[in-house]
Design an enzyme around this catalytic site. Structure first.
Site, PDB file in Angstrom:
ATOM      1  N   SER A  75       0.817  -1.209   0.000  1.00  0.00           N
ATOM      2  CA  SER A  75       0.000   0.000   0.000  1.00  0.00           C
ATOM      3  C   SER A  75       0.857   1.267   0.000  1.00  0.00           C
ATOM      4  CB  SER A  75      -0.952  -0.037   1.196  1.00  0.00           C
ATOM      5  OG  SER A  75      -1.912   0.983   1.133  1.00  0.00           O
ATOM      6  N   ASP A 100      -1.159   1.223  -3.902  1.00  0.00           N
ATOM      7  CA  ASP A 100      -2.017   0.152  -4.429  1.00  0.00           C
ATOM      8  C   ASP A 100      -3.403   0.646  -4.817  1.00  0.00           C
ATOM      9  OD1 ASP A 100      -2.981   0.509  -1.817  1.00  0.00           O
ATOM     10  OD2 ASP A 100      -3.558  -1.587  -1.625  1.00  0.00           O
TER      11      ASP A 100
END
Length: 450
Positions: A101, A243
């Site tokens: 992420s 992400d």
């Protein structure tokens, strides 16, 4: 959270903590747990972000899945919500995203989705963890034609974009959108999506090289986009993370619009057009006091959960709410997808600008933000902070000094070895003083510095 799974899957430094050997084992065990009840040849989709370690971990994970007899479809570079969506509509038995992420490039992670596109339940994660710790691997070892196979489905990203376009009513002609893709998974997706919707586009952070993901760009560094918006004279800026499951916006004046403000803007609009279920927005305990006040003042309600989009989604599913999210920019639209989705949030926000004829600064001005400071303290045992008496004492001291005109939240991070200290107060000065007072005690007690 378990031994291996945090609030957002398994994470660690790639090739050190999160090794290819572990990824193979996780693929094998995860594949077994998630597909053991399949009646046909099980199918699992895999996507990844742009980190250099992604291909290494993907190769190991694929090998593990193949060894348990799974048919693997590689989606290539795609956002986390893209994987969740495709897993659901392609009737896969599971989906896997390889990403850490918003974390630095050295980190990576592996998160699983069930066939419904939702993240795993605690029970499923526990079952996987038990098998990871087993002394012996007793899982099936198919041979010959029963082994798994692998194929590529790189057009999955375009299928996802086509779906997103159907969720808005307006085309974006006449709106200049600045995009910051964090050199991550949305680098190609975002440009195609907004171009298809007829927006005028300027892009930054869209040249991934395997090493530059989240490096001074994206939703955790929106100040770069703020400057870019002013340079390009854009109407709105949209910053995604590595992400693509979160979004932070910037208005036409270069002012940052966070997840709380985005939730409020979208919630107010959905409520006005009769599409906000139960007139309720689900947020976390990290949301600003100004968010709660604005929600209430506009005839809506809010429900608080623990920090982490999985807890927001759990509450939404349990009580049939359709909008929720976090200040960090994870916004969940259960009418459209099963997890936080930066691209979806971005087009919904621009759609509201187009539908109302209002600038983002006008929409955001309807919510007052109370001064808030968040300090991250790096520690070895983040959970020990909840039992530390000196930390508890300084929190009580600060709360007494604020006399009800502010709040304190001290908690371990769900994804990193950090203790997060958050303070809201009546003034910036008080906020700064109180947060540093608590953070200093946490640093002293945990025996580390940032």
């Amino acid at each position: 959270m378990g031994k291996y799974f945090g609030t957002d899957g398994v994470r660690g430094v790639a090739n050190s903590e999160l090794t290819p050997e572990f990824a193979f084992k996780l693929g094998r065990i995860g594949g077994y747990v998630l597909t053991k009840d399949a009646t046909d040849r099980p199918k699992v989709l895999i996507g990844r972000d742009t980190r250099i370690s992604g291909e290494m971990l993907e190769g190991a994970l694929v090998a593990g899945l193949l060894s348990i007899g799974v048919e693997v479809m590689r989606l290539g570079i795609i956002s986390t919500p893209g994987v969740a969506y495709l897993t659901r509509i392609m009737s896969a038995d599971a989906g896997v995203m390889i990403s850490a992420s918003h974390n630095p490039v050295a980190d990576n992670g592996i998160k699983f989705f069930g066939p419904d596109g939702f993240k795993l339940t605690d029970a499923q994660e526990e079952e996987i963890e038990v098998l990871l710790d087993a002394q012996e691997d007793t899982l099936p070892r198919p041979i010959g034609a029963d082994l798994g196979s692998v194929s590529d489905y790189f057009e999955g990203g375009q299928k996802y974009i086509q779906y997103l376009k159907q969720t808005v009513d307006e085309e974006f002609d006449g709106i200049h959108v600045a995009l910051d893709c964090a050199h991550g998974a949305t680098s190609s997706l975002a440009t195609h999506l907004f171009a298809d919707l007829e927006a005028d586009i300027s892009t930054m952070g869209s040249s991934p090289n395997g090493l530059n993901i989240n490096d001074g760009v994206g939703s955790t560094h929106p100040e770069g986009l703020a400057k870019f918006v002013l340079e390009k004279d854009a109407d709105v800026g949209l910053a995604f993370d590595g992400d693509g499951d979160r979004l932070i916006a910037v208005d036409e004046n270069g002012k940052i619009v966070d997840g709380d403000q985005i939730m409020f803007i979208i919630g107010k609009y959905l409520n006005a057009v009769g599409r906000l279920k139960k007139q309720t927005i689900v947020s976390t305990v990290m949301s600003n006091m100004g968010f709660y006040k604005a929600v209430e003042d506009n005839g809506m309600q809010s429900i608080q959960t623990a920090v982490g989009d999985r807890y927001v989604v759990e509450e939404m599913r349990a009580n049939d709410y359709n909008l929720g999210g976090e200040q960090s920019g994870h916004i969940v639209f259960l009418d459209f997808n099963t997890t936080g989705d930066g691209l979806l949030t971005g087009i919904q926000l621009v759609n509201i600008m187009k539908a109302t004829g209002k600038k983002l600064s006008e929409l955001a001005a309807e919510m007052k933000i109370y001064p808030q400071r968040l300090v991250n303290v790096r520690v070895t045992d983040k959970h020990a902070v909840t039992e530390n008496t000196k930390v508890a004492a300084v929190i009580a001291e600060v709360e007494a000094a604020m006399a009800g005109n502010g709040r304190v939240l001290v908690r371990p991070s769900g994804t990193e070895p950090l203790v997060r200290v958050m303070v809201e107060a009546a003034t910036e000065t008080a906020c700064e003083r109180f947060v540093e007072r608590i953070a200093d005690v946490v640093r002293a007690e945990m025996g580390l510095t940032d």
